[in-house]
Design a protein around this motif. Structure first.
Motif, PDB file in Angstrom:
ATOM      1  N   ARG A   1       0.886  -1.166   0.000  1.00 12.84           N
ATOM      2  CA  ARG A   1       0.000   0.000   0.000  1.00 12.84           C
ATOM      3  C   ARG A   1       0.907   1.194   0.000  1.00 12.84           C
ATOM      4  O   ARG A   1       1.903   1.175   0.714  1.00 12.84           O
TER       5      ARG A   1
ATOM      6  N   VAL B   1      -7.075  -3.637   6.651  1.00 12.76           N
ATOM      7  CA  VAL B   1      -7.949  -3.218   7.743  1.00 12.76           C
ATOM      8  C   VAL B   1      -7.182  -3.264   9.056  1.00 12.76           C
ATOM      9  O   VAL B   1      -7.281  -2.366   9.896  1.00 12.76           O
TER      10      VAL B   1
ATOM     11  N   SER C   1     -15.984   6.436   3.369  1.00 13.22           N
ATOM     12  CA  SER C   1     -15.858   5.641   2.153  1.00 13.22           C
ATOM     13  C   SER C   1     -16.714   6.176   1.014  1.00 13.22           C
ATOM     14  O   SER C   1     -16.298   6.162  -0.139  1.00 13.22           O
TER      15      SER C   1
ATOM     16  N   GLU D   1      -4.743   4.250   1.863  1.00 14.36           N
ATOM     17  CA  GLU D   1      -4.945   3.248   2.911  1.00 14.36           C
ATOM     18  C   GLU D   1      -5.751   2.043   2.443  1.00 14.36           C
ATOM     19  O   GLU D   1      -5.818   1.049   3.136  1.00 14.36           O
ATOM     20  N   VAL D   2      -6.392   2.162   1.280  1.00 21.00           N
ATOM     21  CA  VAL D   2      -7.372   1.132   0.924  1.00 21.00           C
ATOM     22  C   VAL D   2      -6.915   0.264  -0.242  1.00 21.00           C
ATOM     23  O   VAL D   2      -6.049   0.625  -1.021  1.00 21.00           O
TER      24      VAL D   2
ATOM     25  N   VAL E   1     -12.601   1.224  -7.177  1.00 14.08           N
ATOM     26  CA  VAL E   1     -11.405   1.468  -6.372  1.00 14.08           C
ATOM     27  C   VAL E   1     -10.155   1.021  -7.143  1.00 14.08           C
ATOM     28  O   VAL E   1      -9.144   1.716  -7.170  1.00 14.08           O
TER      29      VAL E   1
ATOM     30  N   ALA F   1      -4.885  -0.339   9.221  1.00 14.34           N
ATOM     31  CA  ALA F   1      -5.613   0.906   9.486  1.00 14.34           C
ATOM     32  C   ALA F   1      -5.941   1.055  10.961  1.00 14.34           C
ATOM     33  O   ALA F   1      -6.050   2.165  11.472  1.00 14.34           O
TER      34      ALA F   1
ATOM     35  N   LEU G   1     -17.063  -1.133   6.709  1.00 10.78           N
ATOM     36  CA  LEU G   1     -15.623  -0.887   6.601  1.00 10.78           C
ATOM     37  C   LEU G   1     -15.062  -0.323   7.912  1.00 10.78           C
ATOM     38  O   LEU G   1     -15.274   0.846   8.216  1.00 10.78           O
TER      39      LEU G   1
ATOM     40  N   MET H   1     -12.645   1.255   9.132  1.00 11.79           N
ATOM     41  CA  MET H   1     -11.487   2.136   8.968  1.00 11.79           C
ATOM     42  C   MET H   1     -11.961   3.562   9.201  1.00 11.79           C
ATOM     43  O   MET H   1     -13.135   3.860   9.007  1.00 11.79           O
TER      44      MET H   1
ATOM     45  N   ASP I   1     -11.051  -4.279   0.479  1.00 13.79           N
ATOM     46  CA  ASP I   1     -11.671  -3.676   1.659  1.00 13.79           C
ATOM     47  C   ASP I   1     -13.102  -3.233   1.380  1.00 13.79           C
ATOM     48  O   ASP I   1     -13.911  -3.095   2.289  1.00 13.79           O
ATOM     49  N   PHE I   2     -13.396  -2.991   0.106  1.00 12.28           N
ATOM     50  CA  PHE I   2     -14.733  -2.522  -0.257  1.00 12.28           C
ATOM     51  C   PHE I   2     -15.657  -3.655  -0.693  1.00 12.28           C
ATOM     52  O   PHE I   2     -16.792  -3.406  -1.086  1.00 12.28           O
TER      53      PHE I   2
END
Lengths: 440, 400
Positions: free
Chosen positions: A127, A213, A383, A405-406, A428, A216, A377, A379, A410-411
C-alpha cells in the motif's frame, strides 16, 4: 500484544463449509500461472512454449523492475502461453512431469534477492495502490494477516499445519527489510509464535482479516508511506525456503460452497487446474454453476477448465441463478431472501446458513441510501466520499480522503450490501491504477 | 406466472431498437423489472449480492406512509362531515376521504412518473424509483382543496427543475415533494392557507357535500396553527385530538399516531436515519422549550408547551419523512445530528416568531437541504485534517 475489537463489518454465513480437518490429495494434470494475479507486474516472458521448467524457475519478469520474477510452481513442460487481446498474456500453462524437480536457492543471498528470485516477492502487496511491492522502496512496516475472515474461508493456521514452525524464521527475515515492525494480526485463540513480530489479535466480523484493515487499526498508512501486506502462509513459505533452500509450491485448498457435494480440504500445487481440484465433487443438479477461485467477495470467476488463482487457498462453487424470473421479487415477504438490511424478512431467521446465487438482485443506481459503506468498513475513512472522489477522479480529494490506505478487497463487503449495486471494487481498482500512473 | 413471462417475452421485440414501440423501451423495461427480478448476474467484483435494491427501499418508505395515508383519508372525511354538521359513520367518512384523495394521488403519480418515463427514455436509462415515494408524499402534504391542475403544475415543476435537471434520482439537492409544496405555497398563496384550504366542503367525485352549503358559512376551517397566528388560542384542539389526528391540516400531517407507526417502520428497517429523526425532535423540543420559557402574547405560538408544539402542524411529518430523505440530507453520521437538530430549531423558530408563516417545518427542511453539503463538508474536513496531522507526525520516522 493488544486485542483490537472491530465492530463494523459482517460475517456472511454461507452453506458449504469445510467441516473436517482431513486433507485429501489432488494430482494436478495442468498448472497455470495467471499474470493478472500479480497486479502491477507487466510480464516479459523468460521461457517459451516447449521449454522445460522446474519448480522455482523463473517464468517471466516485470517490464520495469526486472528483479521481480514470477516462478513456476511445478516441474514440467511449458505447454502454452495463452494470449488475449493485444497479445496480453492471460495464462502460462505448464504440464507437470510428475518428477518433482525443484530449484535449489542459495540461502546466503540477501533476503530481498531471495524473495525476488523465488517469486515470493510477487505474493506480497504494497500500500499504496495494492500492487506487488516496488523493490526500490523500503516499507515503513510489514503487516501479516494470520486469518482469513471471508465467507467460507479456511483457517490459515490450520492450513499451515506443521509448517507453522517456519513462521518465526520468515518473520525474522522480513524484519530485516523494514525500518519499522512486522505486525501479525491473529484471531483470538489462534495466535502464532513469532518473537520478532508485534502480534495483535482482532475480534470482530469480516473484513477483520484483511491486512489493510488491520494496518488501518494499528498504524494507518499515510501519504508518502509504503507498507507491505501479506498472509501468514507466504511468511511460512519464506521461512521454509530459508530453512530448506527449496520453494514449497504445494498448497492446501478449501473446496467450499453450496454447489459442492462434499466440502473438503485438498492438497495440491499452486495454480492447479480447477477440474483436477473439483474432480466429481460438483453437486448433481441441473443448476448452472459459478466456480470462484477464492471467496465469494473477492474471488475470480473461473471457467470449468480454468485454474486456481492466487492466493491459492480457496475454491467456492455457487449457483449462477438459483431461481429464474422471480415474480415481483422486490415485494417478497419470504425470510429466505437474504439481506443484511431489515427491509427484507431474512432477519427473522437470524444467522442461518444461506445459499446465495450470483444474481445482482436489482439495477445499478445512483448512491441514495447513506451510511451503507461505512457500516461495512472498519477504517477511519469516509468511504462514500472517497468513492465519489474516485469516480470524479479528483486526485487531491482522493489523497485527502485516504486512498493510500485502501485496497479493492476492503470494499468487497460494502459492494455486497450496496443498495445501488455499484461495482465498488472495480471503481477502487481503477482509481488506484490511474492514481499510480499519475504519481509514478 | 409462466404465461405472463411468455406474454412479456412476446412483447419484447416490439420495444427493442427497430421495433414499432421502440420509443417506449424504458416503459417496457420498467414494467419488466417491476414484474420479474432481473436475471442479470455479477460481472465483476463480488459474486453475491444483497437482496435489497432501491426498489425495495423505496417501497418500504411507501409502506411506512400507508398509516398516514389511511388516517388522512379518514380525517378528510371526518372534517368534511364535521364542517357540514352532518352525522356520519366511520365508513362514510373513510369513503369520502378516499374519493377526495384518489384524484390527487392519480394526478401526482401520473404527472411525476410520466416525466420520469420521458426522462429515462431520452437518456436511455432505466427508470429510477425515486418518484414512488415523492408521488405519495405530495397528496399528503398539499392542502386537500388544492385544485388538481395546480397539483399537476407544481409536481411537473418540482420533478423537472428540482430533480431531472440535476440528473435524476439520487442527484437532487432539494427534496422534490417539498419543492412541490413550496411551489404551491408561493405561487398560489391564496389557495394554500386560510380557512378554506384544509377542509373539503364540497363533494368528492359526486359523493358527500351538501346542496345547500349553508353549514360551511358558520364553520371555521382554520388549522390549529392558523388559530395561533390570529391569536385565537381558545379554539385549539385538545392534545389528544392532535395526537390522534382529528384536526384540520394537510392530509398526512395531522395524525401523530400514524406518523409514529411510520417512524417505527422506517427505523426498524433502517431505511431512515435515526440520528436525523431523533435530532429533529430534540432540536424542536429545545427551541419550543426556549420559546415557551420566554413566552409572550405577541407571538402566540410561544404560549404553546413543548408536546403541543411537536404534535401540531407538519413538524412530526417533516421530521420523520422529509428530514430523513438521504439524498438531500446530511450523509455523515456527525453531520446528521447537526442537520436534524437545526431543522428542529428552525421549524419551531419560524413557526413561533414569523407571523407571516404559521408553519415552518417545510421551510426549515428546504433551508437545511441547502446547508447539508456544507455540514458534510465540515465533518469530512475534520477527518481530512486528522489524516494530514497524522501524516506530518510520522514523517521524521520515515526519513531515518
Amino acid at each position: 500484544m493488544a486485542l483490537i475489537k472491530l465492530k463494523r463489518g459482517y460475517d456472511l454465513n454461507l452453506k458449504g463449509k469445510v467441516e473436517s480437518n482431513e486433507v485429501t490429495e489432488a494430482r494436478a494434470r495442468l498448472v497455470a500461472v495467471v499474470p493478472d494475479d500479480f497486479h502491477g507486474v507487466v510480464p516479459r516472458m523468460d521461457k517459451k512454449a516447449g521449454d522445460h521448467v522446474v519448480a522455482g524457475e523463473t517464468l517471466y519478469h516485470d517490464k520495469t523492475h526486472e528483479q521481480i520474477k514470477v516462478t513456476a510452481p511445478v516441474s514440467g513442460t511449458l505447454k502454452e502461453v495463452v494470449r488475449g487481446e493485444r497479445r496480453k498474456i492471460l495464462a502460462v500453462v505448464i504440464e507437470p512431469d510428475g518428477n518433482g524437480d525443484s530449484r535449489t536457492f542459495d540461502t546466503k543471498n540477501t533476503i530481498k534477492e531471495l524473495l525476488l528470485e523465488s517469486g515470493l516477492w510477487a505474493m506480497m502487496r504494497q500500500r499504496p495502490y495494492d500492487v506487488v511491492p516496488n523493490p526500490e522502496a523500503r516499507p515503513r512496516d510489514i503487516f501479516v494477516t494470520a486469518f482469513d475472515s471471508a465467507p467460507l474461508a479456511p483457517s490459515l493456521v490450520a492450513l499451515l499445519g506443521d509448517d507453522v514452525k517456519y513462521v518465526a524464521r520468515g518473520v525474522e527475515a522480513l524484519k530485516t527489510l523494514t525500518l519499522g515492525d512486522v505486525y501479525i494480526g491473529c484471531r483470538p485463540g489462534e495466535t502464532v509464535e513469532a518473537p520478532q513480530a508485534v502480534v495483535n489479535t482482532f475480534a470482530g466480523p469480516h473484513p477483520a482479516g484483511n491486512a489493510g484493515v488491520q494496518a488501518a487499526n494499528v498504524k494507518p498508512v499515510n501519504k508518502g508511506d509504503t507498507v507491505w501486506t501479506l498472509d501468514i502462509v507466504t511468511v511460512a513459505r519464506l521461512g521454509k525456503l530459508l530453512a530448506t533452500g527449496k520453494l514449497d509450491c504445494t498448497t492446501t485448498v478449501a473446496v467450499t460452497g453450496s454447489e459442492v457435494k462434499e466440502p473438503k480440504l485438498v492438497r495440491t500445487v499452486m495454480g492447479c487446474a480447477v477440474g483436477d481440484l473439483l474432480a466429481d465433487n460438483l453437486a448433481d443438479n441441473d443448476k448452472e454453476k459459478r466456480i470462484i477461485s477464492g471467496n465469494v467477495l473477492t474471488g475470480e470467476h473461473v471457467a470449468g477448465d480454468g485454474f486456481l488463482r492466487a492466493p491459492y487457498r480457496q475454491l467456492t462453487v455457487i449457483p449462477e441463478v438459483a431461481k429464474r424470473d422471480e415474480f415481483m421479487g422486490w415485494a417478497s415477504l419470504s425470510p429466505k431472501k437474504f439481506s443484511v438490511h431489515r427491509t427484507f424478512m431474512s432477519w427473522m431467521c437470524g444467522k442461518k446458513e444461506r445459499e446465495l446465487d450470483a444474481k445482482l438482485n436489482g439495477g445499478e443506481r445512483a448512491i441514495v441510501m447513506c451510511g451503507e459503506y461505512d457500516r461495512m468498513l472498519p477504517m477511519d475513512i469516509y468511504s462514500e466520499f472517497l468513492i465519489k472522489a474516485i469516480i470524479a477522479f479528483d486526485i487531491d480529494k482522493m489523497e485527502q480522503l485516504g486512498i493510500y490506505e485502501v485496497a479493492p478487497e476492503d470494499f468487497a463487503l460494502a459492494e455486497f450490501a450496496d443498495t445501488s449495486k455499484l461495482e465498488l471494487q472495480r471503481i477502487v481498482r481503477e482509481g488506484l491504477d490511474r492514481m499510480r500512473a499519475e504519481m509514478e | 406466472m409462466k404465461a405472463l413471462r411468455k406474454f412479456m417475452d412476446k412483447l419484447k421485440p416490439h420495444f427493442q431498437e427497430g421495433g414499432r414501440l421502440a420509443k417506449l423501451q424504458s416503459v417496457y423495461d420498467g414494467m419488466e423489472t417491476f414484474l420479474f427480478t432481473p436475471n442479470t448476474t455479477s460481472r465483476s467484483g463480488v459474486h453475491v449480492h444483497d437482496s435489497n435494491d432501491l426498489k425495495r427501499s423505496m417501497i418500504t418508505v411507501v409502506v411506512a406512509l400507508l398509516p398516514c395515508l389511511l388516517m388522512a383519508m379518514l380525517n378528510t372525511g371526518h372534517q368534511h362531515f364535521l364542517a357540514l354538521g352532518v352525522e356520519a359513520g366511520w365508513g362514510e367518512k373513510f369513503l369520502f376521504g378516499l374519493l377526495a384523495m384518489l384524484p390527487v394521488i392519480v394526478v401526482s403519480y401520473g404527472v411525476g412518473l410520466g416525466i420520469e418515463f420521458i426522462g429515462a427514455q431520452i437518456h436511455h436509462k432505466e427508470i429510477q424509483e425515486g418518484f414512488l415515494v415523492t408521488g405519495i408524499l405530495i397528496p399528503l402534504i398539499a392542502p386537500i382543496n388544492t385544485p388538481l391542475w395546480m397539483t399537476a403544475v407544481a409536481t411537473a415543476f418540482a420533478v423537472i427543475f428540482a430533480k431531472e435537471v440535476f440528473g435524476g434520482t439520487g442527484m437532487n439537492i432539494f427534496n422534490v415533494a417539498l419543492v412541490t409544496r413550496a411551489f404551491l405555497f408561493f405561487a398560489y398563496p391564496g389557495e394554500m392557507s386560510g380557512d378554506k384550504a384544509f377542509i373539503k366542503v364540497d363533494s368528492a367525485l359526486g359523493y358527500g357535500g351538501s346542496m345547500e352549503q349553508q353549514a360551511a358559512d358558520a364553520f371555521s376551517g382554520a388549522t390549529p396553527l392558523g388559530h395561533v397566528v390570529t391569536g385565537d388560542m381558545g379554539n385549539l384542539p385538545s392534545l389528544y385530538d392532535a395526537f390522534v389526528g382529528f384536526i384540520p391540516g394537510s392530509p398526512g400531517e395531522t395524525s401523530m399516531i400514524a406518523i409514529l407507526i411510520g417512524a417505527a417502520i422506517l427505523l426498524f428497517t433502517g431505511v431512515a436515519s435515526w440520528r436525523v429523526m431523533v435530532s429533529v425532535f430534540a432540536g424542536g423540543a429545545a427551541m419550543a422549550a426556549l420559546a415557551h420559557g420566554f413566552s409572550t402574547p405577541t407571538y402566540g405560538a410561544s404560549l404553546l408547551d413543548v408536546p403541543t408544539q411537536l404534535c401540531l402542524g407538519g413538524f412530526a411529518f417533516a421530521a420523520v419523512f422529509m428530514a430523513t430523505d438521504p439524498v438531500t440530507g446530511a450523509r455523515t453520521r456527525t453531520g446528521q445530528y447537526i442537520y436534524g437538530f437545526l431543522i428542529g430549531v428552525l421549524a419551531i423558530l419560524i413557526r413561533t416568531y414569523n407571523s407571516g408563516y404559521p408553519e415552518g417545518a417545510m421551510l426549515a427542511v428546504l433551508l437545511m437541504n441547502a446547508f447539508a453539503p456544507l455540514i458534510d463538508y465540515c465533518v469530512v474536513q475534520v477527518n481530512i485534517r486528522r489524516r494530514l496531522r497524522r501524516s506530518r507526525a510520522t514523517k521524521p520516522e520515515v526519513q531515518i
